[in-house]
Write a protein that holds these residues in place. Structure first.
Motif, mmCIF file in Angstrom:
data_model
loop_
_atom_site.group_PDB
_atom_site.id
_atom_site.type_symbol
_atom_site.label_atom_id
_atom_site.label_comp_id
_atom_site.label_asym_id
_atom_site.label_seq_id
_atom_site.Cartn_x
_atom_site.Cartn_y
_atom_site.Cartn_z
ATOM 1 N N LEU A 11 90.764 -0.007 58.179
ATOM 2 C CA LEU A 11 90.298 -0.311 56.827
ATOM 3 C C LEU A 11 91.412 -0.100 55.807
ATOM 4 N N LEU A 12 92.213 0.937 56.014
ATOM 5 C CA LEU A 12 93.321 1.220 55.101
ATOM 6 C C LEU A 12 94.370 0.116 55.153
ATOM 7 N N LEU A 13 94.687 -0.383 56.332
ATOM 8 C CA LEU A 13 95.670 -1.464 56.457
ATOM 9 C C LEU A 13 95.185 -2.731 55.754
ATOM 10 N N ALA A 14 93.891 -3.040 55.899
ATOM 11 C CA ALA A 14 93.336 -4.220 55.225
ATOM 12 C C ALA A 14 93.390 -4.056 53.713
ATOM 13 N N ALA A 15 93.070 -2.841 53.216
ATOM 14 C CA ALA A 15 93.101 -2.599 51.770
ATOM 15 C C ALA A 15 94.533 -2.648 51.236
ATOM 16 N N LEU A 16 95.480 -2.072 51.986
ATOM 17 C CA LEU A 16 96.884 -2.093 51.552
ATOM 18 C C LEU A 16 97.425 -3.521 51.519
ATOM 19 N N TYR A 17 96.977 -4.357 52.445
ATOM 20 C CA TYR A 17 97.398 -5.767 52.428
ATOM 21 C C TYR A 17 96.948 -6.452 51.150
ATOM 22 N N LEU A 18 95.688 -6.175 50.744
ATOM 23 C CA LEU A 18 95.177 -6.766 49.503
ATOM 24 C C LEU A 18 95.912 -6.213 48.290
ATOM 25 N N LYS A 24 99.704 -12.439 44.309
ATOM 26 C CA LYS A 24 99.482 -13.752 44.900
ATOM 27 C C LYS A 24 97.997 -14.107 44.908
ATOM 28 N N PHE A 25 97.153 -13.139 45.339
ATOM 29 C CA PHE A 25 95.726 -13.408 45.437
ATOM 30 C C PHE A 25 95.079 -13.569 44.067
ATOM 31 N N SER A 26 95.590 -12.866 43.052
ATOM 32 C CA SER A 26 94.981 -12.956 41.719
ATOM 33 C C SER A 26 95.169 -14.330 41.089
ATOM 34 N N SER A 27 96.183 -15.076 41.536
ATOM 35 C CA SER A 27 96.420 -16.411 40.988
ATOM 36 C C SER A 27 95.780 -17.510 41.820
ATOM 37 N N GLN A 28 95.097 -17.127 42.909
ATOM 38 C CA GLN A 28 94.459 -18.107 43.779
ATOM 39 C C GLN A 28 92.954 -18.072 43.609
ATOM 40 N N LYS A 29 92.308 -19.136 44.002
ATOM 41 C CA LYS A 29 90.838 -19.189 44.002
ATOM 42 C C LYS A 29 90.362 -18.754 45.374
ATOM 43 N N LEU A 30 89.660 -17.629 45.405
ATOM 44 C CA LEU A 30 89.197 -17.061 46.660
ATOM 45 C C LEU A 30 87.713 -17.359 46.859
ATOM 46 N N GLY A 31 87.265 -17.219 48.085
ATOM 47 C CA GLY A 31 85.835 -17.376 48.357
ATOM 48 C C GLY A 31 85.032 -16.214 47.789
ATOM 49 N N ASP A 32 83.715 -16.328 47.825
ATOM 50 C CA ASP A 32 82.858 -15.305 47.235
ATOM 51 C C ASP A 32 83.067 -13.944 47.894
ATOM 52 N N MET A 34 85.584 -12.917 49.889
ATOM 53 C CA MET A 34 86.968 -12.470 49.743
ATOM 54 C C MET A 34 87.243 -12.002 48.320
ATOM 55 N N GLU A 35 86.630 -12.666 47.356
ATOM 56 C CA GLU A 35 86.832 -12.271 45.961
ATOM 57 C C GLU A 35 86.235 -10.888 45.691
ATOM 58 N N MET A 36 85.076 -10.600 46.275
ATOM 59 C CA MET A 36 84.484 -9.264 46.120
ATOM 60 C C MET A 36 85.359 -8.199 46.782
ATOM 61 N N ALA A 37 85.863 -8.507 47.982
ATOM 62 C CA ALA A 37 86.728 -7.547 48.671
ATOM 63 C C ALA A 37 88.022 -7.316 47.898
ATOM 64 N N PHE A 38 88.578 -8.385 47.325
ATOM 65 C CA PHE A 38 89.812 -8.252 46.555
ATOM 66 C C PHE A 38 89.573 -7.459 45.268
ATOM 67 N N GLY A 39 88.432 -7.692 44.630
ATOM 68 C CA GLY A 39 88.119 -6.947 43.410
ATOM 69 C C GLY A 39 87.930 -5.460 43.671
ATOM 70 N N GLY A 40 87.457 -5.104 44.868
ATOM 71 C CA GLY A 40 87.247 -3.692 45.197
ATOM 72 C C GLY A 40 88.297 -3.123 46.120
ATOM 73 N N ARG A 41 89.513 -3.656 46.067
ATOM 74 C CA ARG A 41 90.557 -3.254 47.013
ATOM 75 C C ARG A 41 90.917 -1.775 46.886
ATOM 76 N N TYR A 42 90.939 -1.253 45.660
ATOM 77 C CA TYR A 42 91.294 0.156 45.481
ATOM 78 C C TYR A 42 90.151 1.072 45.912
ATOM 79 N N ILE A 43 88.919 0.635 45.725
ATOM 80 C CA ILE A 43 87.772 1.404 46.228
ATOM 81 C C ILE A 43 87.796 1.428 47.756
ATOM 82 N N ILE A 44 88.093 0.279 48.357
ATOM 83 C CA ILE A 44 88.169 0.217 49.822
ATOM 84 C C ILE A 44 89.285 1.117 50.340
#
Length: 393
Positions: A11-18, A24-32, A34-44
């Motif tokens: 889980l830590l490796l996935a969060a660190l990747y985000l 890069k991800f903030s300038s892209q249009k993500l799926g629903d 993926m967008e939730m996971a990206f928004g909560g990356r620091y919580i994860i």
């Protein structure tokens, strides 16, 4: 609830990747999703760090124990036997320095031991967090200079909670430190049913019976302390205000930035004593019953932690080890594939979401209801038709 440092690392490796690729991800249009996971990356990421910590306490790495902090304190009773689950264990070294001893894994007493450990840890964490919530209510009252809430809400709530469940937490710690075989269920139940009976084998320290009587009396006194004085003090305050007397303000919903000790002119607002008393009665009943139900609600930490551990153990024993035992490459590849899919899909996605939602619920209900009121000010939208001549000037 997510105590496995192997799953925590994933889980830590996935969060660190985000986090690393956030530009890069903030300038892209993500799926629903993926967008939730990206928004909560620091919580994860924080969830993953705490999962690693609790996983080290439970000593589980994909349900496999490791001797990370030294050798186990136990060995098989029969030196020629390798299966501790059939021969039993004897203590030959000092206690394992951190977390659960790896020798507990696979023994007949593993589940009862982990049940007892995780249940008691859940109670200790729950009582600690509820105490923190009540302490925060004190700082709210202090900020608003609300002395009534300090003396007739904060103080009796602290006394009531700690007379019952703070005492239970003390018994848990004393039992751990002393190695006593006292039955805490029996002890706490008969503290209410038969408080004057002799404790017998359940006595953990000298003077325990007298202490229980004092704590029970304090808990009984705290209930009317919360219920009765506050409505009468508010009524007295309103009466003095209505008569035009100047007094030091005890309770106010005014702007906290204004001085709270100034003399207040008379106010002709009506004071409905019955409404205030009923409100205080509801608040008192809610806290008293909530002290029991909220403490029980923290046992979800134990239940979900046990579910995660058992699921992880099932996937490891019944999928990976079973496929390994066939000595067939194709079966092994299929077993590894199924194990990875089950680990990622069930344990790393569904279990993570489940643990997050339950933790969010504990913060929202059991913790925040001790201090959060949500009163504030009524929203009045701007309107030109409501402007007076003076406002227009």
């Amino acid at each position: 609830m997510f105590g496995d440092w192997g799953h925590g690392i994933c889980l830590l490796l996935a969060a660190l990747y985000l986090v690393v690729r956030e530009k890069k991800f903030s300038s892209q249009k993500l799926g629903d999703i993926m967008e939730m996971a990206f928004g909560g990356r620091y919580i994860i990421m924080m969830m993953a760090l705490f999962s690693i910590y609790t996983g080290l306490i439970y000593n589980e790495f994909f349900s496999v124990p490791f001797e990370l902090f030294g050798s186990s304190a136990y060995e098989c009773r029969d030196p020629s036997c390798r299966d501790a689950s059939t021969t039993g264990l004897i203590k030959v070294r000092d206690t394992y320095p951190f977390g659960v001893d790896p020798k507990w894994h696979g023994t007949r007493s593993e589940l009862p031991f982990l049940n007892s450990l995780k249940m008691k840890m859940s109670i200790l964490l729950g009582v600690s967090q509820m105490n923190l919530g009540i302490i925060m209510s004190y700082y709210n009252a202090k900020y608003f200079k609300n002395n009534i809430n300090i003396w007739y809400q904060f103080v009796p709530q602290m006394i009531f909670l700690n007379s019952l469940f703070g005492y239970l937490s003390l018994l848990i710690v004393v039992k751990w430190c002393s190695g006593s075989q006292a039955d805490l269920y029996h002890l706490v139940i008969y503290m209410f049913l038969s408080p004057t009976d002799d404790l017998g084998e359940n006595q953990l320290f000298v003077g325990q019976k007298f202490l229980q009587l004092v704590l029970l009396l304090l808990a009984l006194v705290a209930v009317p302390w919360m219920l009765v004085p506050k409505p009468f003090l508010l009524k007295k305050q309103h009466k003095e205000r209505h008569q035009g007397q100047s007094y030091s303000l005890l309770y106010s919903t005014d702007d906290p930035s204004e001085s709270q000790s100034q003399s207040v002119p008379c106010d002709h607002d009506e004071f409905d004593f019955s409404e205030v008393f009923v409100h205080q009665l509801i608040h008192t009943i809610e806290f008293v019953l909530g002290a029991v139900s909220n403490t029980a609600s923290y046992l979800r930490l134990w239940a979900l932690s046990l579910a995660h551990s058992e699921l992880s153990s099932v996937f490891y024993d019944k999928v990976l080890l079973l496929a390994w035992g066939y000595n067939n490459t194709i079966v092994l590849i299929i077993g590894i594939f199924v194990f990875i899919c089950a680990t990622v899909g069930v344990l790393l996605l569904m279990e993570t979401l489940s643990a997050f939602l339950h933790a969010l619920r504990l913060h929202w209900v059991e913790f925040q209801n001790k201090f959060y009121e949500g009163d504030g000010y009524k929203f009045l939208p701007f309107s030109f038709t409501l402007l007076t001549d003076e406002d227009e000037l």
